[in-house]
Write a protein that holds these residues in place. Structure first.
Motif, PDB file in Angstrom:
ATOM      1  N   ASP A   1      41.138  45.881  36.085  1.00 33.46           N
ATOM      2  CA  ASP A   1      40.267  44.738  35.821  1.00 33.46           C
ATOM      3  C   ASP A   1      39.820  44.105  37.141  1.00 33.46           C
ATOM      4  N   TRP A   2      38.932  43.122  37.069  1.00 34.19           N
ATOM      5  CA  TRP A   2      38.333  42.500  38.247  1.00 34.19           C
ATOM      6  C   TRP A   2      39.358  42.017  39.275  1.00 34.19           C
ATOM      7  N   PRO A   3      40.434  41.311  38.881  1.00 30.61           N
ATOM      8  CA  PRO A   3      41.404  40.869  39.893  1.00 30.61           C
ATOM      9  C   PRO A   3      42.010  42.020  40.692  1.00 30.61           C
ATOM     10  N   GLN A   4      42.175  43.180  40.045  1.00 36.58           N
ATOM     11  CA  GLN A   4      42.718  44.325  40.759  1.00 36.58           C
ATOM     12  C   GLN A   4      41.754  44.826  41.822  1.00 36.58           C
ATOM     13  N   PHE A   5      40.441  44.802  41.520  1.00 30.75           N
ATOM     14  CA  PHE A   5      39.427  45.178  42.507  1.00 30.75           C
ATOM     15  C   PHE A   5      39.448  44.217  43.694  1.00 30.75           C
ATOM     16  N   GLU A   6      39.564  42.927  43.409  1.00 33.41           N
ATOM     17  CA  GLU A   6      39.605  41.939  44.489  1.00 33.41           C
ATOM     18  C   GLU A   6      40.794  42.201  45.418  1.00 33.41           C
ATOM     19  N   LYS A   7      41.945  42.509  44.822  1.00 32.16           N
ATOM     20  CA  LYS A   7      43.171  42.703  45.609  1.00 32.16           C
ATOM     21  C   LYS A   7      43.167  44.022  46.364  1.00 32.16           C
ATOM     22  N   GLN A   8      42.820  45.115  45.663  1.00 37.77           N
ATOM     23  CA  GLN A   8      42.912  46.451  46.263  1.00 37.77           C
ATOM     24  C   GLN A   8      41.749  46.781  47.184  1.00 37.77           C
ATOM     25  N   LEU A   9      40.551  46.366  46.796  1.00 32.40           N
ATOM     26  CA  LEU A   9      39.332  46.849  47.450  1.00 32.40           C
ATOM     27  C   LEU A   9      38.609  45.784  48.256  1.00 32.40           C
ATOM     28  N   LEU A  10      38.140  44.740  47.578  1.00 31.10           N
ATOM     29  CA  LEU A  10      37.205  43.804  48.209  1.00 31.10           C
ATOM     30  C   LEU A  10      37.832  43.000  49.343  1.00 31.10           C
TER      31      LEU A  10
END
Length: 262
Positions: free
Chosen positions: A44-53
Motif C-alpha cells: 500500500d501507499w505507506p510502504q511505497f513512501e518507506k521503501q521507495l520514495l
C-alpha cells in the motif's frame, strides 16, 4: 524506442519490505532523467513512501514517476506533491467474504506457523493481502518459508474456488494478494497507457514473479515486453543497460527477445 519502464517493488527493486539500497536509488534517479518510470506493487501507499520514495531525491525527476500501489488498484502521480488519481476499493461485504476465504484456505492447506509478526491478513482498501508470517516478519524468516512459491500455490488452489469473482495473485516472499475481478497489474498497465498516453509497445516491465499465478504475470499477458529478474542485483544490471541505450550510447545493444531491442 521505449518510453516507460515499469517495475515491481519487492523482490525486484528491493528485498521484501526493505528499503532501496544506495546503488538502486542512484540508478533509479538516473533512469528518471531519460525515461518515465512506474512502480506497481502489492504494497500500500505507506510502504511505497518507506521503501521507495524516502530514498529518492526530491527533485524534478519525480514528475516522471508514477506509483501504483496494491497491484495497480491505486494510482499516484507527482505534481508538487503526490496526488491520488484513483482507488478501486472493496465494499464491506466484499472484504468480509475475502477475509473469511483467506482464513479458510490457509487452514485447509494445513501449513503450521509457529510464530507470526504483525497482521497476517491486511485490509489495504483496494486489496486484501495474506502474509503467512505476518506483515512485519523478518526477511530471513520470510525467505525460508516459501522460496519456490509451492506453499502459496497450494493455498491459491484452495482459495480460487472460494472466491471465483476475484483476482488472486502470489507476490512478495510470503504474500497472496486479492483484488477485484479484472483488476491486477494488467489493469495498472492499461491505466498507465491511458493516463500517460504511452502505448504498450513503448513499455518494458521488470519483475520477479512473471510466472503463471505470479502477480507480475498479468503485465506480460497484456502484451508488454517483460524481463524476469531474480532480485535487485539483476534489476540493477537491467537498469544500467536501459540507461546506456536511452542515454545515447550507440554501442549499447540491449536485446529483449529475438528481434526486440530498446
Amino acid at each position: 524506442m521505449k518510453k516507460l519502464i515499469v517495475f515491481d517493488l519487492d523482490g525486484t527493486l528491493a528485498k521484501s519490505k526493505s528499503s532501496l539500497d544506495s546503488e538502486m536509488s542512484t540508478l533509479l534517479h538516473d533512469l528518471l532523467s531519460v525515461a518515465k518510470v512506474a512502480v506497481i506493487s502489492g504494497g500500500d501507499w505507506p510502504q511505497f513512501e518507506k521503501q521507495l520514495l524516502s530514498h529518492l531525491p526530491h527533485d524534478k525527476g519525480l514528475a516522471n514517476l508514477s506509483i501504483l500501489p496494491t497491484c495497480g488498484t491505486k494510482f499516484f502521480r507527482y505534481s508538487g506533491d503526490w496526488k491520488k488519481i484513483y482507488s478501486e476499493d472493496f465494499t464491506a461485504d466484499e472484504k468480509k467474504k475475502i477475509i473469511d476465504a483467506l482464513n479458510k484456505a490457509f487452514q485447509v492447506a494445513g501449513f503450521k506457523v509457529e510464530k507470526v509478526w504483525g497482521e497476517v491478513i491486511e485490509d489495504r482498501g483496494s486489496q486484501i493481502t495474506l502474509s503467512a508470517l505476518g506483515q512485519q516478519a523478518p526477511l530471513a524468516e520470510k525467505i525460508k518459508w516459501d522460496p519456490d512459491f509451492a506453499k502459496r500455490k497450494k493455498i491459491k488452489a484452495i482459495l480460487d474456488p472460494l472466491i471465483p469473482g476475484f483476482s488472486v495473485r502470489l507476490g512478495g516472499a510470503t504474500s497472496i494478494d486479492v483484488t477485484k475481478p479484472g483488476i491486477d497489474k494488467a489493469y495498472g498497465i492499461r491505466k498507465l497507457r491511458d493516463i500517460l498516453g504511452i502505448s504498450l509497445k513503448e513499455m518494458i516491465y521488470v519483475g520477479d514473479a512473471l510466472f503463471p499465478g505470479g502477480n507480475d504475470y498479468p503485465a506480460e499477458q497484456v502484451g508488454v515486453i517483460s524481463i524476469p529478474v531474480r532480485g535487485s542485483e539483476d534489476t540493477k544490471r537491467v537498469i544500467e543497460a536501459i540507461i546506456a541505450c536511452l542515454g545515447g550510447d550507440q554501442q549499447a545493444d540491449f536485446h529483449l527477445g529475438s528481434d526486440e531491442r530498446i
